[in-house]
Write a protein that holds these residues in place. Structure first.
Motif, PDB file in Angstrom:
ATOM      1  N   THR A 104       0.786  -1.233  -0.035  1.00  0.00           N
ATOM      2  CA  THR A 104       0.024  -0.050   0.021  1.00  0.00           C
ATOM      3  C   THR A 104       0.959   1.263  -0.146  1.00  0.00           C
ATOM      4  O   THR A 104       0.757   2.008  -0.814  1.00  0.00           O
ATOM      5  CB  THR A 104      -0.983   0.045   1.162  1.00  0.00           C
ATOM      6  OG1 THR A 104      -1.768  -1.191   0.969  1.00  0.00           O
ATOM      7  CG2 THR A 104      -1.816   1.150   1.070  1.00  0.00           C
ATOM      8  N   GLU A 152      -4.627  -2.033  -8.114  1.00  0.00           N
ATOM      9  CA  GLU A 152      -4.922  -0.654  -7.713  1.00  0.00           C
ATOM     10  C   GLU A 152      -5.371   0.433  -8.738  1.00  0.00           C
ATOM     11  O   GLU A 152      -4.797   0.422  -9.875  1.00  0.00           O
ATOM     12  CB  GLU A 152      -3.644   0.007  -6.914  1.00  0.00           C
ATOM     13  CG  GLU A 152      -3.082  -0.894  -5.754  1.00  0.00           C
ATOM     14  CD  GLU A 152      -3.925  -0.745  -4.478  1.00  0.00           C
ATOM     15  OE1 GLU A 152      -4.690  -0.028  -3.988  1.00  0.00           O
ATOM     16  OE2 GLU A 152      -3.495  -1.770  -3.675  1.00  0.00           O
ATOM     17  N   VAL A 169     -11.820  -2.422  -8.798  1.00  0.00           N
ATOM     18  CA  VAL A 169     -10.702  -3.044  -8.349  1.00  0.00           C
ATOM     19  C   VAL A 169     -11.385  -4.561  -7.646  1.00  0.00           C
ATOM     20  O   VAL A 169     -10.934  -5.642  -7.906  1.00  0.00           O
ATOM     21  CB  VAL A 169     -10.061  -2.415  -7.000  1.00  0.00           C
ATOM     22  CG1 VAL A 169      -9.147  -3.503  -6.322  1.00  0.00           C
ATOM     23  CG2 VAL A 169      -9.384  -1.336  -7.776  1.00  0.00           C
TER      24      VAL A 169
END
Length: 162
Positions: free
Chosen positions: A67, A110, A124
């Protein structure tokens, strides 16, 4: 239990599916600066991350997920909308569940699109659900935004939604 080679091959297949959908491949370092991760996740991450120290670079963590490095890369110069995919090892300490792996391969897709974030989230989720169809898995998300949207969509009183 699949072999490491089988896991890596399947990860490459999944990433290729996301590339075919228009995602750019992202590669991120396995060692991440601890300071940024601590700022974002708080000290709690120390209990789940592998931490090491480097005389020149200071405290480092083995990548707990993709992330932060993907968001950093996007903020440094990504256009919007943008689609990214990645595959690689992530590391998390397991102090309470000995059956859960502490090193595993994570594959992701993403989408960054401030114009329509709900559509980006839906894209997604749909792509990942399609890629994993037939594998007898259960979808799970930690995105509070998705949970809040689901609650807003319930047909019930505002009091119950709150």
């Amino acid at each position: 239990m699949p072999t490491r080679g089988e896991v890596l091959a399947r990860a490459a297949e999944l990433r290729a599916e996301f590339v075919a959908a228009g995602a750019a491949v992202v590669e991120t370092p396995i060692l991440q600066p601890a300071e940024l991760l601590l700022d974002l996740y708080g000290e709690d991450i120390r209990a789940r991350a592998y931490v090491t120290s480097d005389a020149l670079r200071g405290e480092q963590m083995l990548r707990p997920d993709f992330t932060v490095p993907v968001v950093q890369m996007h903020m440094a110069g990504g256009a919007e909308p943008a689609r990214y995919t990645y595959a690689g090892e992530v590391f998390r300490r397991q102090e309470h569940d000995p059956d859960r792996a502490n090193e595993y391969v994570q594959v992701g897709y993403e989408v960054f699109d401030r114009a329509d974030p709900a559509a980006a989230d839906a894209e997604v989720f749909a792509r990942i659900a399609a890629a994993l169809a037939g594998l007898h898995l259960r979808a799970a998300t930690g995105d509070i935004g998705i949970l809040m949207a689901a609650v807003r969509g319930l047909r019930t009183t505002e009091r119950r939604k709150a």
